[in-house]
Design a protein around this motif. Structure first.
Motif, mmCIF file in Angstrom:
data_model
loop_
_atom_site.group_PDB
_atom_site.id
_atom_site.type_symbol
_atom_site.label_atom_id
_atom_site.label_comp_id
_atom_site.label_asym_id
_atom_site.label_seq_id
_atom_site.Cartn_x
_atom_site.Cartn_y
_atom_site.Cartn_z
ATOM 1 N N VAL A 92 -20.234 -26.604 44.299
ATOM 2 C CA VAL A 92 -20.925 -27.519 45.205
ATOM 3 C C VAL A 92 -19.901 -27.957 46.250
ATOM 4 C CG1 VAL A 92 -22.150 -29.688 45.469
ATOM 5 C CG2 VAL A 92 -22.513 -28.287 43.419
ATOM 6 N N TYR A 93 -20.262 -27.804 47.505
ATOM 7 C CA TYR A 93 -19.371 -28.145 48.611
ATOM 8 C C TYR A 93 -19.795 -29.485 49.213
ATOM 9 C CZ TYR A 93 -17.136 -23.605 48.483
ATOM 10 O OH TYR A 93 -16.407 -22.507 48.090
ATOM 11 N N TYR A 94 -18.822 -30.378 49.321
ATOM 12 C CA TYR A 94 -19.062 -31.728 49.812
ATOM 13 C C TYR A 94 -18.337 -31.963 51.126
ATOM 14 C CZ TYR A 94 -20.565 -32.714 45.015
ATOM 15 O OH TYR A 94 -21.201 -32.702 43.799
ATOM 16 N N CYS A 95 -18.979 -32.716 51.975
ATOM 17 C CA CYS A 95 -18.396 -33.140 53.243
ATOM 18 C C CYS A 95 -17.846 -34.557 53.069
ATOM 19 C CB CYS A 95 -19.497 -33.116 54.308
ATOM 20 S SG CYS A 95 -19.031 -33.722 55.926
ATOM 21 N N LYS A 96 -16.689 -34.810 53.643
ATOM 22 C CA LYS A 96 -16.048 -36.118 53.574
ATOM 23 C C LYS A 96 -15.691 -36.571 54.978
ATOM 24 C CE LYS A 96 -11.785 -38.272 51.782
ATOM 25 N NZ LYS A 96 -10.538 -38.003 51.026
ATOM 26 N N MET A 97 -15.941 -37.820 55.244
ATOM 27 C CA MET A 97 -15.625 -38.444 56.534
ATOM 28 C C MET A 97 -14.721 -39.631 56.241
ATOM 29 S SD MET A 97 -18.484 -39.840 59.203
ATOM 30 C CE MET A 97 -18.104 -40.526 60.793
ATOM 31 N N TYR A 98 -13.555 -39.725 56.852
ATOM 32 C CA TYR A 98 -12.633 -40.777 56.451
ATOM 33 C C TYR A 98 -11.739 -41.224 57.599
ATOM 34 C CZ TYR A 98 -9.598 -36.675 55.801
ATOM 35 O OH TYR A 98 -8.891 -35.502 55.983
ATOM 36 N N ARG A 99 -11.338 -42.485 57.455
ATOM 37 C CA ARG A 99 -10.417 -43.088 58.422
ATOM 38 C C ARG A 99 -9.816 -44.311 57.761
ATOM 39 N NH1 ARG A 99 -9.350 -43.690 63.996
ATOM 40 N NH2 ARG A 99 -9.001 -45.842 64.644
ATOM 41 N N GLY A 100 -8.529 -44.300 57.541
ATOM 42 C CA GLY A 100 -7.871 -45.397 56.837
ATOM 43 C C GLY A 100 -8.449 -45.540 55.441
ATOM 44 N N TYR A 101 -8.916 -46.752 55.129
ATOM 45 C CA TYR A 101 -9.458 -47.015 53.798
ATOM 46 C C TYR A 101 -10.952 -46.723 53.712
ATOM 47 C CZ TYR A 101 -11.053 -51.310 56.040
ATOM 48 O OH TYR A 101 -11.643 -52.206 56.884
ATOM 49 N N ILE A 102 -11.552 -46.277 54.799
ATOM 50 C CA ILE A 102 -12.993 -46.009 54.838
ATOM 51 C C ILE A 102 -13.249 -44.540 54.507
ATOM 52 C CG2 ILE A 102 -15.051 -45.965 56.281
ATOM 53 C CD1 ILE A 102 -13.709 -48.148 57.994
ATOM 54 N N THR A 103 -14.127 -44.310 53.540
ATOM 55 C CA THR A 103 -14.464 -42.950 53.139
ATOM 56 C C THR A 103 -15.963 -42.842 52.891
ATOM 57 O OG1 THR A 103 -12.315 -42.616 52.085
ATOM 58 C CG2 THR A 103 -14.093 -41.124 51.438
ATOM 59 N N TYR A 104 -16.548 -41.780 53.405
ATOM 60 C CA TYR A 104 -17.954 -41.472 53.146
ATOM 61 C C TYR A 104 -18.046 -40.045 52.628
ATOM 62 C CZ TYR A 104 -18.597 -45.421 56.361
ATOM 63 O OH TYR A 104 -18.533 -46.639 56.980
ATOM 64 N N TRP A 105 -18.998 -39.819 51.711
ATOM 65 C CA TRP A 105 -19.242 -38.497 51.145
ATOM 66 C C TRP A 105 -20.689 -38.090 51.342
ATOM 67 C CZ3 TRP A 105 -15.556 -35.355 49.107
ATOM 68 C CH2 TRP A 105 -14.338 -35.917 48.719
ATOM 69 N N GLY A 106 -20.908 -36.810 51.542
ATOM 70 C CA GLY A 106 -22.240 -36.267 51.505
ATOM 71 C C GLY A 106 -22.648 -35.973 50.073
ATOM 72 N N LYS A 107 -23.868 -35.503 49.900
ATOM 73 C CA LYS A 107 -24.391 -35.231 48.554
ATOM 74 C C LYS A 107 -24.110 -33.812 48.094
ATOM 75 C CE LYS A 107 -27.983 -38.744 48.717
ATOM 76 N NZ LYS A 107 -29.437 -39.052 48.572
ATOM 77 N N GLY A 108 -23.643 -32.977 48.999
ATOM 78 C CA GLY A 108 -23.217 -31.637 48.621
ATOM 79 C C GLY A 108 -24.266 -30.566 48.843
ATOM 80 N N THR A 109 -23.759 -29.342 48.966
ATOM 81 C CA THR A 109 -24.619 -28.162 49.065
ATOM 82 C C THR A 109 -24.027 -27.073 48.175
ATOM 83 O OG1 THR A 109 -25.689 -26.615 50.608
ATOM 84 C CG2 THR A 109 -23.428 -27.229 51.120
ATOM 85 N N LEU A 110 -24.903 -26.401 47.434
ATOM 86 C CA LEU A 110 -24.441 -25.429 46.442
ATOM 87 C C LEU A 110 -24.211 -24.064 47.082
ATOM 88 C CD1 LEU A 110 -23.899 -24.595 43.492
ATOM 89 C CD2 LEU A 110 -26.364 -24.153 43.283
ATOM 90 N N VAL A 111 -23.052 -23.500 46.823
ATOM 91 C CA VAL A 111 -22.730 -22.138 47.227
ATOM 92 C C VAL A 111 -22.525 -21.313 45.966
ATOM 93 C CG1 VAL A 111 -21.011 -20.661 48.348
ATOM 94 C CG2 VAL A 111 -21.693 -22.828 49.410
ATOM 95 N N THR A 112 -23.274 -20.233 45.865
ATOM 96 C CA THR A 112 -23.166 -19.334 44.714
ATOM 97 C C THR A 112 -22.820 -17.938 45.212
ATOM 98 O OG1 THR A 112 -24.832 -20.597 43.495
ATOM 99 C CG2 THR A 112 -24.315 -18.390 42.687
ATOM 100 N N VAL A 113 -21.712 -17.412 44.744
ATOM 101 C CA VAL A 113 -21.278 -16.073 45.132
ATOM 102 C C VAL A 113 -21.433 -15.173 43.915
ATOM 103 C CG1 VAL A 113 -19.433 -14.679 46.135
ATOM 104 C CG2 VAL A 113 -19.624 -17.121 46.711
#
Length: 115
Positions: A92-113
């Motif tokens: 599962v691949y997650y996106c992260k957005m951050y700056r200093g002490y602030i962090t946000y995460w996405g819920k993810g998207t599944l990659v299957t190879v």
């Protein structure tokens, strides 16, 4: 509240390619550093690639030369182009957005190879 929405995951054969997208709801997107992380079943979440607000990219050794991270500040979106995919990239691949002490995460998207 900031929302990060990942898309582009799916099933791909070994050697194939996928492009993941992460759209952010925050208008000040350009001042944040962004990252892609992944978590395989039973394993910890690991960094895949990051890109700073200034556009400098960093990659995990396991994906160097195969993955490319980029950002489009006009559309509040970060991308992960994944080429030459291997079964061990399955996660599962997650996106992260951050700056200093602030962090946000996405819920993810599944990659299957897999074949």
């Amino acid at each position: 509240q900031v929302q990060l929405v990942e898309s582009g995951g799916g099933l791909v054969q070994p050697g194939g390619s996928l492009r993941l997208s992460c759209a952010a709801s925050r208008s000040s997107f350009s001042i944040y550093d962004m990252g892609w992380y992944r978590q395989a079943p039973g394993k910890q979440r690991d960094m895949v690639a990051t890109i700073t607000s200034g556009g400098s990219a960093n990659y995990a050794d396991s994906v160097k030369g195969r993955f490319t991270v980029s950002r489009d500040n006009a559309n509040n979106t970060v991308y992960l182009q994944m080429n030459s995919l291997k079964p061990e990239d399955t996660a599962v691949y997650y996106c992260k957005m951050y700056r200093g002490y602030i962090t946000y995460w996405g819920k993810g998207t599944l990659v299957t190879v897999a074949t």
